[in-house]
Design a protein around this motif. Structure first.
Motif, PDB file in Angstrom:
ATOM      1  N   ALA A 149       0.785  -1.178   0.115  1.00  0.00           N
ATOM      2  CA  ALA A 149       0.152   0.140   0.015  1.00  0.00           C
ATOM      3  C   ALA A 149       0.823   1.180  -0.139  1.00  0.00           C
ATOM      4  O   ALA A 149       0.560   2.203  -0.689  1.00  0.00           O
ATOM      5  CB  ALA A 149      -0.980  -0.099   1.294  1.00  0.00           C
ATOM      6  N   THR A 150       1.965   1.255   0.862  1.00  0.00           N
ATOM      7  CA  THR A 150       2.835   2.389   0.799  1.00  0.00           C
ATOM      8  C   THR A 150       3.416   2.682  -0.706  1.00  0.00           C
ATOM      9  O   THR A 150       3.666   3.710  -1.110  1.00  0.00           O
ATOM     10  CB  THR A 150       4.070   2.050   1.924  1.00  0.00           C
TER      11      THR A 150
ATOM     12  N   GLU B 217       1.751   7.059  -6.753  1.00  0.00           N
ATOM     13  CA  GLU B 217       0.587   7.985  -7.216  1.00  0.00           C
ATOM     14  C   GLU B 217       1.168   9.414  -6.704  1.00  0.00           C
ATOM     15  O   GLU B 217       0.761  10.227  -7.476  1.00  0.00           O
ATOM     16  CB  GLU B 217      -0.837   7.484  -6.234  1.00  0.00           C
ATOM     17  N   THR B 218       1.701   9.390  -5.514  1.00  0.00           N
ATOM     18  CA  THR B 218       1.919  10.886  -5.091  1.00  0.00           C
ATOM     19  C   THR B 218       3.272  11.372  -5.489  1.00  0.00           C
ATOM     20  O   THR B 218       3.560  12.406  -5.255  1.00  0.00           O
ATOM     21  CB  THR B 218       1.818  10.807  -3.546  1.00  0.00           C
ATOM     22  N   LEU B 219       4.377  10.300  -5.643  1.00  0.00           N
ATOM     23  CA  LEU B 219       5.669  10.919  -5.997  1.00  0.00           C
ATOM     24  C   LEU B 219       6.526  11.948  -5.090  1.00  0.00           C
ATOM     25  O   LEU B 219       6.692  12.944  -5.584  1.00  0.00           O
ATOM     26  CB  LEU B 219       5.759  11.252  -7.484  1.00  0.00           C
TER      27      LEU B 219
ATOM     28  N   PHE C  27       9.974   4.885  -9.656  1.00  0.00           N
ATOM     29  CA  PHE C  27       8.706   5.170 -10.672  1.00  0.00           C
ATOM     30  C   PHE C  27       8.991   6.316 -11.824  1.00  0.00           C
ATOM     31  O   PHE C  27       8.438   6.278 -12.687  1.00  0.00           O
ATOM     32  CB  PHE C  27       7.507   5.420  -9.748  1.00  0.00           C
ATOM     33  N   THR C  28       9.955   7.298 -11.287  1.00  0.00           N
ATOM     34  CA  THR C  28      10.105   8.412 -12.235  1.00  0.00           C
ATOM     35  C   THR C  28      11.515   8.287 -12.704  1.00  0.00           C
ATOM     36  O   THR C  28      11.994   9.145 -13.742  1.00  0.00           O
ATOM     37  CB  THR C  28      10.266   9.550 -11.454  1.00  0.00           C
ATOM     38  N   HIS C  29      12.421   7.066 -12.769  1.00  0.00           N
ATOM     39  CA  HIS C  29      13.730   6.943 -13.325  1.00  0.00           C
ATOM     40  C   HIS C  29      13.750   7.071 -14.793  1.00  0.00           C
ATOM     41  O   HIS C  29      12.964   6.629 -15.297  1.00  0.00           O
ATOM     42  CB  HIS C  29      14.185   5.784 -12.538  1.00  0.00           C
ATOM     43  N   GLU C  30      14.959   7.703 -15.187  1.00  0.00           N
ATOM     44  CA  GLU C  30      15.023   7.860 -16.737  1.00  0.00           C
ATOM     45  C   GLU C  30      15.066   6.704 -17.264  1.00  0.00           C
ATOM     46  O   GLU C  30      14.700   6.530 -18.501  1.00  0.00           O
ATOM     47  CB  GLU C  30      16.187   8.912 -16.842  1.00  0.00           C
ATOM     48  N   LYS C  31      15.693   5.564 -16.562  1.00  0.00           N
ATOM     49  CA  LYS C  31      15.724   4.101 -17.036  1.00  0.00           C
ATOM     50  C   LYS C  31      14.214   3.323 -17.225  1.00  0.00           C
ATOM     51  O   LYS C  31      14.297   2.343 -17.647  1.00  0.00           O
ATOM     52  CB  LYS C  31      16.824   3.292 -16.271  1.00  0.00           C
ATOM     53  N   GLY C  32      13.426   4.213 -16.504  1.00  0.00           N
ATOM     54  CA  GLY C  32      11.937   3.680 -16.513  1.00  0.00           C
ATOM     55  C   GLY C  32      11.896   2.128 -15.701  1.00  0.00           C
ATOM     56  O   GLY C  32      12.760   1.873 -14.764  1.00  0.00           O
TER      57      GLY C  32
ATOM     58  N   LEU D  51       7.970  -3.570  -8.880  1.00  0.00           N
ATOM     59  CA  LEU D  51       7.918  -4.171  -9.945  1.00  0.00           C
ATOM     60  C   LEU D  51       6.395  -4.515 -10.191  1.00  0.00           C
ATOM     61  O   LEU D  51       5.686  -3.990 -11.365  1.00  0.00           O
ATOM     62  CB  LEU D  51       8.783  -5.438 -10.312  1.00  0.00           C
ATOM     63  N   LEU D  52       5.733  -5.155  -9.350  1.00  0.00           N
ATOM     64  CA  LEU D  52       4.443  -5.650  -9.518  1.00  0.00           C
ATOM     65  C   LEU D  52       3.524  -4.213  -9.498  1.00  0.00           C
ATOM     66  O   LEU D  52       2.648  -4.005 -10.343  1.00  0.00           O
ATOM     67  CB  LEU D  52       4.113  -6.563  -8.363  1.00  0.00           C
ATOM     68  N   ALA D  53       3.881  -3.509  -8.947  1.00  0.00           N
ATOM     69  CA  ALA D  53       3.008  -2.048  -8.731  1.00  0.00           C
ATOM     70  C   ALA D  53       3.312  -1.287  -9.976  1.00  0.00           C
ATOM     71  O   ALA D  53       2.270  -0.828 -10.582  1.00  0.00           O
ATOM     72  CB  ALA D  53       3.431  -1.117  -7.598  1.00  0.00           C
ATOM     73  N   MET D  54       4.727  -1.334 -10.486  1.00  0.00           N
ATOM     74  CA  MET D  54       4.746  -0.489 -11.838  1.00  0.00           C
ATOM     75  C   MET D  54       3.942  -1.322 -12.917  1.00  0.00           C
ATOM     76  O   MET D  54       3.549  -0.441 -13.508  1.00  0.00           O
ATOM     77  CB  MET D  54       6.279  -0.772 -11.945  1.00  0.00           C
TER      78      MET D  54
END
Ligand SMILES: N=c1c2ncn([C@@H]3O[C@H](COP(=O)(O)OP(=O)(O)OP(=O)(O)O)[C@@H](O)[C@H]3O)c2ncn1[C@@H]1O[C@H](COP(=O)(O)O)[C@@H](O)[C@H]1O
Length: 100
Positions: free
Chosen positions: A16-17, A23-25, A35-40, A81-84
């Motif tokens: 959940a965290t 969502e909130t970054l 989640f925002t890494h340039e490497k994706g 990874l699962l969340a991504m």
């Protein structure tokens, strides 16, 4: 989550965290940075490879404390990874249950 969280609830609270970070970054969050890494996706995949290797080495060394620490790193990055991939923790549970 805090140190009073019952062990059986830790993975749910951690996931959940992780979803919240996605969502909130928030600034300064390592999880958000994945989640925002340039490497994706590769940023997480590379970490999964690293943590898998570190877990294997800890097991080979018979270092139980390190084995737990690296296993925790590995599980954490797998949850990221699962969340991504927009999967839920229950998706994993159902997959495992179907193998009973
Ligand atoms: N469970 C974790 C967690 N496990 C590992 N990590 C990070 O994953 C990275 C692992 O990379 P490295 O292996 O290079 O770092 P390391 O483990 O110090 O180094 P090694 O000894 O393993 O080589 C480190 O930056 C750790 O901080 C984690 N970061 C966050 N969490 C959880 O996610 C929540 C949100 O945290 P933020 O990312 O701060 O928002 C936290 O409350 C924690 O519950």
């Amino acid at each position: 989550m805090d140190s009073d969280t019952p062990p059986a609830e830790v993975l749910d609270e951690l996931f959940a965290t992780i979803q919240d970070r996605k969502e909130t970054l928030p600034e300064g969050s390592y999880t958000a940075s994945l989640f925002t890494h340039e490497k994706g996706q590769n940023a997480v995949l590379e970490k999964l490879g690293e943590e898998t290797t570190e877990t294997i080495l800890a097991a080979k060394d018979g270092d139980d404390e390190e084995l737990l620490a690296e296993s925790a790193d590995l599980v954490y990055h797998l949850l990221v990874l699962l969340a991504m991939e927009d999967r839920d923790l229950d998706d994993l549970r159902l997959e495992l249950r179907d193998r009973f």
